[in-house]
Design a protein around this motif. Structure first.
Motif, PDB file in Angstrom:
ATOM      1  N   PRO A 135       0.800  -1.232   0.000  1.00 54.99           N
ATOM      2  CA  PRO A 135       0.000   0.000   0.000  1.00 54.99           C
ATOM      3  C   PRO A 135       0.831   1.279   0.000  1.00 54.99           C
ATOM      4  CG  PRO A 135      -0.668  -1.506   1.763  1.00 54.99           C
ATOM      5  CD  PRO A 135       0.652  -1.971   1.261  1.00 54.99           C
ATOM      6  N   ALA A 136       2.150   1.180   0.213  1.00 53.27           N
ATOM      7  CA  ALA A 136       2.962   2.383   0.407  1.00 53.27           C
ATOM      8  C   ALA A 136       2.977   3.321  -0.796  1.00 53.27           C
ATOM      9  CB  ALA A 136       4.386   1.981   0.802  1.00 53.27           C
ATOM     10  N   TYR A 194      -6.397  -1.563  11.940  1.00 55.14           N
ATOM     11  CA  TYR A 194      -5.122  -1.822  11.265  1.00 55.14           C
ATOM     12  C   TYR A 194      -4.042  -2.061  12.307  1.00 55.14           C
ATOM     13  CZ  TYR A 194      -3.415   3.002  12.050  1.00 55.14           C
ATOM     14  OH  TYR A 194      -2.979   4.182  12.602  1.00 55.14           O
ATOM     15  N   ARG A 195      -3.095  -2.902  11.927  1.00 55.61           N
ATOM     16  CA  ARG A 195      -1.996  -3.263  12.828  1.00 55.61           C
ATOM     17  C   ARG A 195      -0.766  -2.468  12.415  1.00 55.61           C
ATOM     18  NH1 ARG A 195      -0.158  -8.115  12.332  1.00 55.61           N
ATOM     19  NH2 ARG A 195       0.311  -8.633  14.509  1.00 55.61           N
ATOM     20  N   HIS A 196      -0.115  -1.883  13.422  1.00 54.95           N
ATOM     21  CA  HIS A 196       1.050  -1.041  13.176  1.00 54.95           C
ATOM     22  C   HIS A 196       2.221  -1.549  14.013  1.00 54.95           C
ATOM     23  CE1 HIS A 196       3.692   2.516  13.659  1.00 54.95           C
ATOM     24  NE2 HIS A 196       3.313   2.779  12.423  1.00 54.95           N
ATOM     25  N   SER A 247      -8.700  10.202   9.959  1.00 62.09           N
ATOM     26  CA  SER A 247      -7.248  10.210   9.803  1.00 62.09           C
ATOM     27  C   SER A 247      -6.654   9.047  10.580  1.00 62.09           C
ATOM     28  CB  SER A 247      -6.665  11.534  10.320  1.00 62.09           C
ATOM     29  OG  SER A 247      -5.264  11.464  10.447  1.00 62.09           O
ATOM     30  N   LEU A 248      -5.650   8.401   9.975  1.00 68.06           N
ATOM     31  CA  LEU A 248      -4.949   7.324  10.669  1.00 68.06           C
ATOM     32  C   LEU A 248      -4.220   7.832  11.901  1.00 68.06           C
ATOM     33  CD1 LEU A 248      -3.441   5.421   7.604  1.00 68.06           C
ATOM     34  CD2 LEU A 248      -5.405   4.729   8.976  1.00 68.06           C
ATOM     35  N   PRO A 399       1.705   6.451   8.665  1.00 68.62           N
ATOM     36  CA  PRO A 399       1.157   5.127   8.979  1.00 68.62           C
ATOM     37  C   PRO A 399       0.400   4.495   7.815  1.00 68.62           C
ATOM     38  CG  PRO A 399      -0.140   6.843  10.030  1.00 68.62           C
ATOM     39  CD  PRO A 399       1.076   7.514   9.466  1.00 68.62           C
ATOM     40  N   TYR A 400       0.115   5.281   6.753  1.00 71.62           N
ATOM     41  CA  TYR A 400      -0.569   4.704   5.594  1.00 71.62           C
ATOM     42  C   TYR A 400       0.298   3.650   4.911  1.00 71.62           C
ATOM     43  CZ  TYR A 400       2.383   7.311   2.325  1.00 71.62           C
ATOM     44  OH  TYR A 400       3.446   7.792   1.598  1.00 71.62           O
ATOM     45  N   LYS A 401       1.610   3.675   5.175  1.00 69.17           N
ATOM     46  CA  LYS A 401       2.508   2.676   4.603  1.00 69.17           C
ATOM     47  C   LYS A 401       2.379   1.387   5.416  1.00 69.17           C
ATOM     48  CE  LYS A 401       5.857   6.014   2.772  1.00 69.17           C
ATOM     49  NZ  LYS A 401       7.259   6.472   2.785  1.00 69.17           N
ATOM     50  N   LEU A 402       1.252   0.739   5.195  1.00 72.07           N
ATOM     51  CA  LEU A 402       0.939  -0.473   5.941  1.00 72.07           C
ATOM     52  C   LEU A 402       1.828  -1.626   5.492  1.00 72.07           C
ATOM     53  CD1 LEU A 402      -2.935  -0.120   5.637  1.00 72.07           C
ATOM     54  CD2 LEU A 402      -1.586   0.340   7.683  1.00 72.07           C
TER      55      LEU A 402
END
Length: 589
Positions: A135-136, A194-196, A247-248, A399-402
């Motif tokens: 997704p990055a 989502y997992r971070h 927003s994430l 964080p959008y770079k899951l």
């Protein structure tokens, strides 16, 4: 006579059989007797809604990271799990899956779906991607259809985007990058988790969307769409309409980035720390006249027994209308006694039985003595541990770079079967997702609505006129007033006017008085108008007499004058002769 009665009886039986059986009792028209024919030959289970349904046609999405329409069935792409839930050997994924067409509110022919076939079971099934999706670079778009054919009382219909690389058999312990979709067991919501990965500790944390939207709960096919943008914003849509944006970094719990400072876990409050602002006065002494044993309530010695109190009347008496049952046996059942009922005389009196003085609050009651509060001279304020730098602090502004995604899975617990999934898309194109919604989901959804409306037509809406609504409200109000007046009259006779007025809360008496006052005002106004008209009539008579010019008017005026003279005479006897003489004189002339 007997033959006629038999004929009438047979006709009645035949009519009753037709009412009970109706059209379902029709004889088959294929010449068979119908005894060995299946039920479907007599009554068709297929709803005849008359809606022309579209036919399934494969839809191509060339640039999708994953696109599934289940045209080829389950194997070998989709694999059901036979594992057990993590740490629960008894909770095995024994729920069955199938690929088949819809059976409820069908909106398209030839369209296969992934269907949950078991009730009250754990279900797990997954499919790998041809290659991991990252997704990055361009963000993420995930979209799929859900159809609850048997409704949903308790269960999930969410999907998991599994973290690459995949390993082992799919279960709840399989790492996932993102979880999205509807869920209902107690609360009903659309999950977005989502997992971070914490870059300091290497541990993963689940972040839940705050204030998630509520999913629809009907049997139509609904489209769920998630978009994760490269500016860290997200969008959740249902049936093409955005239901949640956020927003994430700001709209998930817990926040992605931990605080810079935390409370020192090793800091303890000192034993001599005074955090009570007020304390009891140590120098205060209880007054000598303070009686802690004085009761709260005492007997009212000034009370007098009401005049209508019947001391010699019991509260309960034998029912005078009761009769001994005819089958009562004194030897077996014992002596018969009438049942006890409330004494009817007590209902009309102020009370029955021995009278006791009521209780009242004790004016000397003071209760338990406690010393008054004073300012604490050693007060230091509310204690809080000191703040220290967070050893696990980090700042991730992207964080959008899951984590990369290697597969898609459904890992569910549900009490209902018939949960169906279809047209699963994963990629980075909002345009492709919109085309799928327009060309694949929308025709199916519209046809389902048409079928639903055809099977359950809505009755025509009858609009009430404003006049009828006002009359209905007036009718209800008048009924309330009549009931309240009756209650007021009963209370007036029973308790007196003061109590009756105090208990009257509906405004009925005020309404009745206002209506009576209005009627009185109208009656007096009409009487005043009649009085004015009566006083104006004599003033108009001379005017009419003075303006009469023709002979006919003169004759009438003379006759009126003669009649007035006659009526003025006591005997009234010669009035008629005078009129005759005047008439004869006129004839001669």
């Amino acid at each position: 006579m007997t033959q006629k009665l038999n004929i009438l009886l047979l006709l009645a039986l035949a009519f009753q059989a037709k009412r009970v059986c109706g059209e379902n009792a029709a004889v088959p028209n294929d010449g068979s007797s119908g005894k060995d024919s299946p039920a479907s030959a007599l009554v068709s289970d297929e709803p005849k809604h008359g809606v022309s349904l579209p036919a399934f046609a494969p839809f191509s999405v060339p640039n999708a990271a994953f696109w599934e329409q289940f045209a080829g069935g389950l194997e070998p792409h989709w694999k059901g799990s036979q594992a057990s839930k993590d740490g629960e050997e008894e909770a095995r994924y024994s729920g069955e899956w199938a690929v088949e067409e819809a059976t409820e509110l069908v909106g398209i022919t030839g369209d296969n779906m992934l269907v949950v076939k078991s009730e009250a079971r754990h279900h797990a099934i997954s499919a790998p991607l041809d290659k991991p999706f990252d997704p990055a670079p361009h963000g993420l778009v995930f979209q799929y259809e859900v159809k609850l054919q048997n409704n949903l009382n308790c269960g999930g219909a969410y999907a998991k985007l599994l973290t690459a690389p995949l390993s082992g058999e799919f279960s709840d312990a399989t790492p996932y990058t993102l979880m999205f979709g509807p869920d209902k067991c107690g609360d009903s919501k659309v999950h977005l988790i989502y997992r971070h990965k914490n870059p300091v500790t290497g541990e993963y944390t689940q972040h839940h969307l705050k204030q998630p939207p509520t999913p629809p709960a009907d049997r139509l096919t609904h489209l769920y769409t998630l978009v994760v943008h490269t500016n860290n914003t997200i969008s959740v849509s249902i049936d093409g309409s955005e239901r949640r944006a956020g927003s994430l970094l700001e709209d998930f719990e817990p926040p992605v980035n931990p605080p810079k400072e935390i409370d020192d876990p090793n800091d303890k409050k000192p034993s001599d720390w005074e955090d009570e602002e007020k304390i009891p006065d140590p120098d205060a002494e209880k007054p000598s006249d303070w009686d802690e044993d004085a009761p709260l309530m005492v007997t009212d010695e000034d009370a007098v027994m009401p005049k209508g109190w019947l001391e010699n009347e019991p509260l309960m008496v034998e029912d005078p209308e009761a009769e001994k049952p005819s089958d009562w046996d004194d030897d077996e059942d014992g002596d018969w006694a009438a049942p006890m009922v409330p004494n009817p005389r007590c209902a009309e009196a102020d009370g029955c039985g021995p009278w006791k003085r009521p209780l009242k609050r004790n004016p000397d009651y003071k209760g338990k003595w406690t010393p008054p509060l004073i300012d604490n001279p050693r007060y230091k304020g509310e204690w809080a541990p000191r703040r220290i730098a967070n050893p696990e602090y980090f700042e991730d502004l992207e964080p959008y770079k899951l984590a990369k995604i290697g597969g898609i899975g459904f890992e569910l617990w549900t009490m209902q079967s018939g949960i169906s999934f279809n047209n699963i898309y994963l990629g980075d194109s909002i345009k492709d997702a919109a085309q799928i919604a327009k060309n694949v989901w929308e025709p199916k959804h519209d046809a389902e609505i048409a079928v639903r409306d055809a099977l359950n037509p809505k009755p025509p809406k009858v609009e009430k006129s404003k006049t009828s609504e006002l009359l209905e409200l007036l009718k209800i109000r008048l009924a309330d007033i009549a009931l309240s007046i009756g209650s007021f009259y009963d209370a007036l006779q029973r308790d007196g006017v003061a109590v009756a007025l105090r208990e009257e809360r509906s405004g009925a008496i005020a309404s009745a008085m206002a209506a009576s006052g209005l009627c009185w005002l109208v009656w007096n106004l009409l009487a005043f108008v009649r009085l004015l008209r009566g006083s104006a009539v004599p003033a108009q008579a001379p005017s009419r007499a003075s303006t009469a010019k023709d002979a006919s008017s003169n004759s009438n005026s003379d006759a009126a004058a003669e009649a007035a003279t006659t009526s003025a005479r006591p005997d009234g006897g010669s009035g008629g002769a005078a009129v005759k003489r005047k008439t004869a004189k006129s004839d001669k002339s």
